[in-house]
Write a protein that holds these residues in place. Structure first.
Motif, PDB file in Angstrom:
ATOM      1  N   GLY A   1      43.020  38.416  41.707  1.00 34.71           N
ATOM      2  CA  GLY A   1      43.350  37.685  42.215  1.00 34.71           C
ATOM      3  C   GLY A   1      42.749  37.661  44.062  1.00 34.71           C
ATOM      4  O   GLY A   1      42.944  36.489  45.299  1.00 34.71           O
ATOM      5  N   THR A   2      42.169  38.436  43.993  1.00 37.57           N
ATOM      6  CA  THR A   2      41.876  38.042  46.010  1.00 37.57           C
ATOM      7  C   THR A   2      40.307  37.931  45.832  1.00 37.57           C
ATOM      8  O   THR A   2      39.427  38.026  46.284  1.00 37.57           O
ATOM      9  N   VAL A   3      39.833  37.808  44.806  1.00 36.62           N
ATOM     10  CA  VAL A   3      38.621  37.025  44.789  1.00 36.62           C
ATOM     11  C   VAL A   3      37.892  35.970  43.778  1.00 36.62           C
ATOM     12  O   VAL A   3      39.393  35.425  43.168  1.00 36.62           O
ATOM     13  N   GLY A   4      37.261  34.788  43.749  1.00 35.38           N
ATOM     14  CA  GLY A   4      36.678  34.462  43.494  1.00 35.38           C
ATOM     15  C   GLY A   4      37.375  32.230  43.228  1.00 35.38           C
ATOM     16  O   GLY A   4      38.481  32.070  43.994  1.00 35.38           O
ATOM     17  N   VAL A   5      38.351  32.281  41.785  1.00 33.82           N
ATOM     18  CA  VAL A   5      38.531  30.932  42.023  1.00 33.82           C
ATOM     19  C   VAL A   5      39.910  30.846  42.338  1.00 33.82           C
ATOM     20  O   VAL A   5      40.392  30.329  43.515  1.00 33.82           O
ATOM     21  N   ASN A   6      40.836  32.069  42.062  1.00 31.96           N
ATOM     22  CA  ASN A   6      42.322  31.870  42.634  1.00 31.96           C
ATOM     23  C   ASN A   6      41.716  31.815  43.309  1.00 31.96           C
ATOM     24  O   ASN A   6      43.188  31.346  44.343  1.00 31.96           O
TER      25      ASN A   6
ATOM     26  N   LEU B   1      52.498  27.496  40.252  1.00 30.82           N
ATOM     27  CA  LEU B   1      51.701  28.486  39.467  1.00 30.82           C
ATOM     28  C   LEU B   1      50.231  27.742  39.491  1.00 30.82           C
ATOM     29  O   LEU B   1      50.568  26.169  39.148  1.00 30.82           O
ATOM     30  N   LEU B   2      49.871  29.022  39.256  1.00 30.94           N
ATOM     31  CA  LEU B   2      48.323  28.461  39.418  1.00 30.94           C
ATOM     32  C   LEU B   2      47.730  29.241  38.465  1.00 30.94           C
ATOM     33  O   LEU B   2      48.179  30.300  38.082  1.00 30.94           O
ATOM     34  N   GLY B   3      46.210  28.929  37.877  1.00 35.91           N
ATOM     35  CA  GLY B   3      45.928  29.582  36.795  1.00 35.91           C
ATOM     36  C   GLY B   3      44.386  29.632  36.706  1.00 35.91           C
ATOM     37  O   GLY B   3      44.079  28.057  36.995  1.00 35.91           O
ATOM     38  N   TYR B   4      43.867  30.168  36.015  1.00 38.46           N
ATOM     39  CA  TYR B   4      42.393  30.425  35.620  1.00 38.46           C
ATOM     40  C   TYR B   4      42.313  30.130  34.857  1.00 38.46           C
ATOM     41  O   TYR B   4      42.366  31.706  34.651  1.00 38.46           O
ATOM     42  N   SER B   5      41.370  29.903  33.932  1.00 38.43           N
ATOM     43  CA  SER B   5      40.521  30.274  32.602  1.00 38.43           C
ATOM     44  C   SER B   5      41.390  30.919  31.988  1.00 38.43           C
ATOM     45  O   SER B   5      42.378  30.062  31.227  1.00 38.43           O
ATOM     46  N   GLN B   6      41.717  31.872  31.294  1.00 38.38           N
ATOM     47  CA  GLN B   6      42.993  33.022  30.496  1.00 38.38           C
ATOM     48  C   GLN B   6      43.980  32.356  31.143  1.00 38.38           C
ATOM     49  O   GLN B   6      44.968  32.061  30.522  1.00 38.38           O
ATOM     50  N   GLY B   7      44.254  32.911  32.070  1.00 44.32           N
ATOM     51  CA  GLY B   7      45.213  32.218  33.633  1.00 44.32           C
ATOM     52  C   GLY B   7      45.899  30.913  33.239  1.00 44.32           C
ATOM     53  O   GLY B   7      47.429  30.842  33.079  1.00 44.32           O
ATOM     54  N   ALA B   8      45.349  29.841  33.459  1.00 39.82           N
ATOM     55  CA  ALA B   8      45.397  29.094  32.918  1.00 39.82           C
ATOM     56  C   ALA B   8      46.444  28.788  31.436  1.00 39.82           C
ATOM     57  O   ALA B   8      47.118  28.099  31.275  1.00 39.82           O
ATOM     58  N   GLN B   9      45.779  29.139  31.024  1.00 40.26           N
ATOM     59  CA  GLN B   9      46.086  28.614  29.086  1.00 40.26           C
ATOM     60  C   GLN B   9      47.249  29.772  28.752  1.00 40.26           C
ATOM     61  O   GLN B   9      48.378  29.328  28.226  1.00 40.26           O
ATOM     62  N   VAL B  10      47.461  31.040  29.661  1.00 37.44           N
ATOM     63  CA  VAL B  10      49.218  31.689  30.215  1.00 37.44           C
ATOM     64  C   VAL B  10      50.067  30.574  30.461  1.00 37.44           C
ATOM     65  O   VAL B  10      50.991  30.350  29.764  1.00 37.44           O
ATOM     66  N   ILE B  11      49.699  29.816  31.307  1.00 37.02           N
ATOM     67  CA  ILE B  11      51.099  28.897  32.199  1.00 37.02           C
ATOM     68  C   ILE B  11      50.707  28.270  31.291  1.00 37.02           C
ATOM     69  O   ILE B  11      52.386  27.761  30.625  1.00 37.02           O
TER      70      ILE B  11
ATOM     71  N   ASN C   1      26.388  31.503  39.629  1.00 35.97           N
ATOM     72  CA  ASN C   1      26.654  30.031  39.208  1.00 35.97           C
ATOM     73  C   ASN C   1      26.462  29.306  38.314  1.00 35.97           C
ATOM     74  O   ASN C   1      26.615  28.666  37.672  1.00 35.97           O
ATOM     75  N   ALA C   2      27.252  30.102  37.100  1.00 39.14           N
ATOM     76  CA  ALA C   2      27.743  29.380  36.037  1.00 39.14           C
ATOM     77  C   ALA C   2      28.607  27.988  36.142  1.00 39.14           C
ATOM     78  O   ALA C   2      29.814  28.561  37.072  1.00 39.14           O
ATOM     79  N   PRO C   3      28.762  27.584  35.179  1.00 43.75           N
ATOM     80  CA  PRO C   3      29.824  26.508  36.031  1.00 43.75           C
ATOM     81  C   PRO C   3      31.304  26.889  36.005  1.00 43.75           C
ATOM     82  O   PRO C   3      32.005  26.192  36.511  1.00 43.75           O
ATOM     83  N   HIS C   4      31.492  27.459  35.057  1.00 46.14           N
ATOM     84  CA  HIS C   4      32.913  28.145  34.867  1.00 46.14           C
ATOM     85  C   HIS C   4      33.258  28.401  36.313  1.00 46.14           C
ATOM     86  O   HIS C   4      34.759  29.054  36.484  1.00 46.14           O
ATOM     87  N   VAL C   5      32.060  29.053  37.098  1.00 45.93           N
ATOM     88  CA  VAL C   5      32.973  30.099  38.281  1.00 45.93           C
ATOM     89  C   VAL C   5      32.419  28.834  39.240  1.00 45.93           C
ATOM     90  O   VAL C   5      33.034  29.752  40.460  1.00 45.93           O
ATOM     91  N   MET C   6      32.401  27.895  38.964  1.00 45.85           N
ATOM     92  CA  MET C   6      31.786  26.985  40.370  1.00 45.85           C
ATOM     93  C   MET C   6      33.141  25.990  41.353  1.00 45.85           C
ATOM     94  O   MET C   6      32.832  25.258  41.463  1.00 45.85           O
ATOM     95  N   TYR C   7      34.179  26.267  40.924  1.00 43.33           N
ATOM     96  CA  TYR C   7      35.518  25.759  41.057  1.00 43.33           C
ATOM     97  C   TYR C   7      35.299  26.287  42.341  1.00 43.33           C
ATOM     98  O   TYR C   7      36.655  26.475  43.352  1.00 43.33           O
ATOM     99  N   ARG C   8      34.485  28.059  42.798  1.00 44.48           N
ATOM    100  CA  ARG C   8      35.307  28.591  44.109  1.00 44.48           C
ATOM    101  C   ARG C   8      34.684  28.167  44.902  1.00 44.48           C
ATOM    102  O   ARG C   8      33.241  27.469  45.212  1.00 44.48           O
TER     103      ARG C   8
END
Length: 419
Positions: free
Chosen positions: A79-84, A161-171, A290-297
């Motif tokens: 949670g300390t890097v990336g999209v979150n 609540l903030l979720g990314y990828s699997q975390g978004a599915q969890v939420i 720089n894959a699309p799935h990580v480019m929200y950061r």
């Protein structure tokens, strides 16, 4: 919070994680019954993310559910890097703009495996300990517990609540549980949900995109269109109505790029087409700096300045809308205090309805302070040569008083209009 830099060594680890994960995933996912997550049993045996235990001390809590294997190394915990991190900072900025001081905000990681492979602990790597659906199920159940904890706090803090990828599915799966969507105290606790790159996105849900709650981006970050035939790579799950809302009053916000097949996959999960293409689609979307799935950061070392600025802009826009919804929801749980006003006359009647013919519920014998919840236009009252049709509701007296007996203008500023 401080953003930890992503080192070259960390990026290399993340690539290794995905390459090995993909190789093993191809063997186990085809056997899954997609849409029926495994129920959680044992606790996650890994190290607890470095944070204090949950408490009721602050009125705002940002609860962040990170994506699969979202850790670069021991020095940069979940949670300390990336999209979150990008969206946490955006939410903090939006809360500050809404007048919430930093001292009133707690940021917490959701404690769950975020893994994809049942990986033996004696093997090197951080790819386990659970398969994807067991991991997601544990996260879902843990989040239900966390929401219940905060809903039991006497001060009723407001959750974002903030979720990314699997975390978004969890939420998404957690808020669909009866313990949340079917429990008003628990559902009221959630001020807003922000999901990014959701592996369970449902583009076919009516009303969400039209209202702007589901944001679909083109690769250049301009607004795109969500095809109803597309959606999450792992699941298609609608947002519960209590959070989806209607035009202007939803509490659920979602961001997905058209080229991110984790949240915008063509094939329906579990179908023959999906079995033939999901692995390649996942690789095309999620592998690479720089894959699309990580480019929200907005903090990738190899991202262009333009991509960083665009990602930051989208995060800020989404966070602003989410915080606006969360503040409105907090006002439902914690209604603003009633407005003090001064009665200037003696023996003033307080009536059951805003009419001089209504039953008198009590009499205010002398000038005093009363507390007004709201006001409305009703029957005109004339007294001392002055006429006024505004009446105020006094919750302590459980009745109505003509504004003509309150100090100030005929229609009192700062007092809301009664519905």
């Amino acid at each position: 919070m401080t953003t930890a830099p992503v080192t070259a060594e960390g990026r290399g680890m993340r690539r290794q994680v995905w390459v090995l994960t993909l190789a093993v995933l191809s063997a186990f996912v085809l056997a899954l019954n997609l849409g029926n997550a495994t129920a959680a049993h044992a606790e996650y045996p890994g190290p607890n993310p470095p944070q204090a235990p949950a408490d009721c001390n602050r009125p705002w809590v940002i609860l962040s559910a990170y994506g699969t294997s979202e850790s670069t190394d021991d020095g940069h915990p979940y949670g300390t890097v990336g999209v979150n991190d990008t969206y946490i900072r955006a939410l903090e900025d939006a809360l500050s703009g809404a007048g919430v001081p930093a001292s009133d905000i707690t940021v917490r990681d959701l404690y769950y495996p975020a893994s994809a492979v049942d990986w033996p602990s004696w093997l090197p790597g951080n790819w386990g300990p659970d398969d994807y659906w067991t991991s997601m199920g544990k996260g879902r159940d843990r989040l239900v517990q966390e929401v219940g904890f905060y809903a039991s706090c006497p001060n009723r803090p407001t959750l974002i609540l903030l979720g990314y990828s699997q975390g978004a599915q969890v939420i998404k799966n957690a808020i669909a549980q009866g313990a949340i969507q079917g429990n008003q105290r628990n559902s009221d606790e959630i001020g807003a949900v922000v999901n990014v790159g959701d592996a369970s996105r449902s583009n076919a849900q009516i009303g969400m995109e039209q209202d702007g709650q589901m944001v679909t981006l083109n690769p250049d970050y301009t607004d795109g269109t969500a095809s109803v035939s597309r959606g999450g790579l792992m699941q298609r799950l609608d947002v519960p109505g209590v959070f989806a809302g209607f035009i202007g009053d939803g509490r659920y916000f979602d961001v997905c790029r058209t080229d991110d097949l984790v949240c915008n996959e063509q094939a329906v999960p579990g179908s023959d087409e999906w079995k033939n293409r999901w692995l390649q689609d996942f690789a095309d979307s999620a592998i690479g700096d720089n894959a699309p799935h990580v480019m929200y950061r907005d903090n990738g070392n190899t991202q262009s300045p333009g991509d960083k600025a665009n990602a930051d802009r989208v995060a800020a826009r989404t966070a602003q809308r989410a915080v606006t919804a969360a503040v409105a929801q907090r006002n439902v749980v914690h209604p603003p205090p009633d407005t003090p006003e001064q009665v200037w006359a003696t023996n003033v009647n307080v009536r059951a309805t805003p009419s001089t013919s209504a039953r008198i519920v009590t009499v205010i014998p002398a000038p005093t302070t009363v507390y007004v919840k709201c006001q409305k236009h009703a029957e005109s009252v004339t007294y001392g040569g002055i006429t006024n049709d505004a009446w105020s509701y006094l919750p302590q007296q459980q009745g109505w008083i003509s504004n003509i007996f309150l100090k100030g203008p005929a229609w009192m500023p700062g007092v809301p209009e009664c519905p």
